[in-house]
Design a protein around this motif. Structure first.
Motif, mmCIF file in Angstrom:
data_model
loop_
_atom_site.group_PDB
_atom_site.id
_atom_site.type_symbol
_atom_site.label_atom_id
_atom_site.label_comp_id
_atom_site.label_asym_id
_atom_site.label_seq_id
_atom_site.Cartn_x
_atom_site.Cartn_y
_atom_site.Cartn_z
ATOM 1 N N GLY A 128 69.899 37.014 -18.623
ATOM 2 C CA GLY A 128 70.089 37.228 -18.025
ATOM 3 C C GLY A 128 69.690 38.424 -17.331
ATOM 4 N N ALA A 129 70.612 39.159 -16.278
ATOM 5 C CA ALA A 129 70.913 40.559 -15.845
ATOM 6 C C ALA A 129 72.411 40.723 -15.138
ATOM 7 C CB ALA A 129 69.253 39.963 -14.939
ATOM 8 N N VAL A 130 72.551 42.060 -15.427
ATOM 9 C CA VAL A 130 73.530 42.157 -14.431
ATOM 10 C C VAL A 130 73.014 42.847 -12.947
ATOM 11 C CG1 VAL A 130 75.175 44.073 -14.260
ATOM 12 C CG2 VAL A 130 75.122 42.774 -16.849
ATOM 13 N N LEU A 131 73.374 43.013 -11.977
ATOM 14 C CA LEU A 131 72.747 43.851 -10.512
ATOM 15 C C LEU A 131 74.470 44.763 -10.508
ATOM 16 C CD1 LEU A 131 70.832 44.249 -8.678
ATOM 17 C CD2 LEU A 131 72.187 42.413 -7.143
ATOM 18 N N ARG A 132 74.358 45.837 -10.404
ATOM 19 C CA ARG A 132 75.363 46.872 -10.343
ATOM 20 C C ARG A 132 75.101 46.724 -8.982
ATOM 21 N NH1 ARG A 132 74.097 52.177 -12.481
ATOM 22 N NH2 ARG A 132 72.161 51.482 -12.778
ATOM 23 N N LEU A 133 76.890 47.184 -7.591
ATOM 24 C CA LEU A 133 76.788 47.447 -6.753
ATOM 25 C C LEU A 133 77.622 48.666 -6.661
ATOM 26 C CD1 LEU A 133 77.436 43.738 -5.717
ATOM 27 C CD2 LEU A 133 75.671 44.827 -5.337
ATOM 28 N N VAL A 134 77.060 49.449 -6.345
ATOM 29 C CA VAL A 134 77.121 50.915 -5.262
ATOM 30 C C VAL A 134 77.981 50.582 -4.030
ATOM 31 C CG1 VAL A 134 77.265 53.194 -5.282
ATOM 32 C CG2 VAL A 134 76.137 51.521 -7.526
ATOM 33 N N GLY A 135 79.149 50.568 -4.116
ATOM 34 C CA GLY A 135 79.938 50.964 -2.388
ATOM 35 C C GLY A 135 79.760 49.503 -1.917
ATOM 36 N N GLY A 136 79.618 48.428 -3.356
ATOM 37 C CA GLY A 136 79.025 46.570 -2.537
ATOM 38 C C GLY A 136 78.103 46.690 -1.803
ATOM 39 N N ARG A 137 76.780 47.401 -2.809
ATOM 40 C CA ARG A 137 74.935 47.751 -1.967
ATOM 41 C C ARG A 137 74.457 47.666 -3.620
ATOM 42 N NH1 ARG A 137 74.701 47.440 3.648
ATOM 43 N NH2 ARG A 137 76.198 48.603 4.270
ATOM 44 N N ALA A 138 73.205 47.082 -3.688
ATOM 45 C CA ALA A 138 73.083 46.913 -4.466
ATOM 46 C C ALA A 138 71.016 47.816 -3.913
ATOM 47 C CB ALA A 138 72.083 45.569 -4.594
ATOM 48 N N GLU A 139 71.083 49.064 -5.227
ATOM 49 C CA GLU A 139 70.638 50.276 -4.555
ATOM 50 C C GLU A 139 69.282 50.254 -6.526
ATOM 51 O OE1 GLU A 139 70.652 51.495 -2.055
ATOM 52 O OE2 GLU A 139 72.728 51.221 -1.806
ATOM 53 N N GLU A 140 68.114 50.607 -5.681
ATOM 54 C CA GLU A 140 67.536 51.290 -6.582
ATOM 55 C C GLU A 140 68.122 51.146 -8.077
ATOM 56 O OE1 GLU A 140 63.689 49.862 -7.469
ATOM 57 O OE2 GLU A 140 64.629 49.822 -5.297
ATOM 58 N N GLY A 141 67.192 50.550 -8.860
ATOM 59 C CA GLY A 141 67.885 50.928 -10.644
ATOM 60 C C GLY A 141 68.817 50.127 -10.553
ATOM 61 N N ALA A 142 69.283 49.447 -9.930
ATOM 62 C CA ALA A 142 70.470 48.752 -10.140
ATOM 63 C C ALA A 142 70.934 47.836 -11.022
ATOM 64 C CB ALA A 142 71.446 48.381 -8.983
ATOM 65 N N LEU A 143 69.442 47.209 -11.650
ATOM 66 C CA LEU A 143 69.544 45.948 -12.353
ATOM 67 C C LEU A 143 69.549 46.345 -13.913
ATOM 68 C CD1 LEU A 143 69.003 42.489 -12.374
ATOM 69 C CD2 LEU A 143 66.877 43.453 -11.481
ATOM 70 N N LEU A 144 70.021 45.164 -14.604
ATOM 71 C CA LEU A 144 69.556 46.015 -15.757
ATOM 72 C C LEU A 144 70.090 43.846 -16.492
ATOM 73 C CD1 LEU A 144 72.952 48.277 -16.477
ATOM 74 C CD2 LEU A 144 70.570 48.870 -16.172
ATOM 75 N N PRO A 145 68.787 44.199 -17.234
ATOM 76 C CA PRO A 145 68.658 42.728 -18.408
ATOM 77 C C PRO A 145 70.237 42.552 -19.286
ATOM 78 C CG PRO A 145 66.770 44.638 -18.940
ATOM 79 C CD PRO A 145 67.488 44.744 -17.846
#
Length: 167
Positions: A128-145
């Motif tokens: 499982g992973a969490v892809l954080r979105l900033v302003g609706g976009r995936a930025e470098e460093g946004a992926l967390l296990p």
């Protein structure tokens, strides 16, 4: 289906390099089965199918309008994967299944509340992973296990880490 077939080689080439794709094809032409050939080639880059496929799933989530600095070079031009939605009062529970190398995508908006996303699964079959979105976009460093703590909008990703089908 597109993401499970055609885009895999693009991911391997952009994430690793073209020589890795060549290594997979060479191993297969020497008689290795498809997944052992991938594992052997990925091992030369310190990776495996169990680590690369969940990352592919995250790159696939970061496409179309969600494209930022994370993922494919032309991510904004790629079609978006469909997201399921998880809404309601915390704590929230999502139940689903993967089959082999497949993935599930669930959109969550935690607002200003810090939440913990976890996964209860056989680690030999899923990650499982969490892809954080900033302003609706995936930025470098946004992926967390997972387990991962986050706030705001995110895509929760469950990806198969084995070719094993459910039994």
């Amino acid at each position: 289906f597109l993401y499970g077939t055609a885009i895999w080689s693009v991911f391997l080439e952009q994430r690793f390099d073209g020589d890795l794709v060549r290594g997979v094809l060479d191993a297969m032409s020497s008689g290795r089965e498809i997944w052992p050939a991938h594992d052997a080639a990925l091992a030369t880059r310190g990776a495996s199918m169990a680590t690369a496929f969940p990352e592919l799933a995250a790159w696939n989530a970061a496409t179309g309008s969600r494209a930022g600095s994370f993922g494919y070079a032309a991510a904004a031009d790629y079609p978006e994967v469909a997201l399921e939605s998880l809404e309601g009062d915390l704590p929230l529970l999502y139940e689903g299944a993967t089959s082999g190398f497949s993935s599930r995508y669930v959109r969550v908006d935690a607002g200003t509340t810090r939440v913990l996303a976890t996964i209860d699964t056989d680690p030999g079959r899923n990650a499982g992973a969490v892809l954080r979105l900033v302003g609706g976009r995936a930025e470098e460093g946004a992926l967390l296990p997972m387990p991962a703590t986050f706030d705001g909008e995110a895509i929760l990703i469950v990806a198969g880490t084995s070719s094993q089908k459910p039994d």
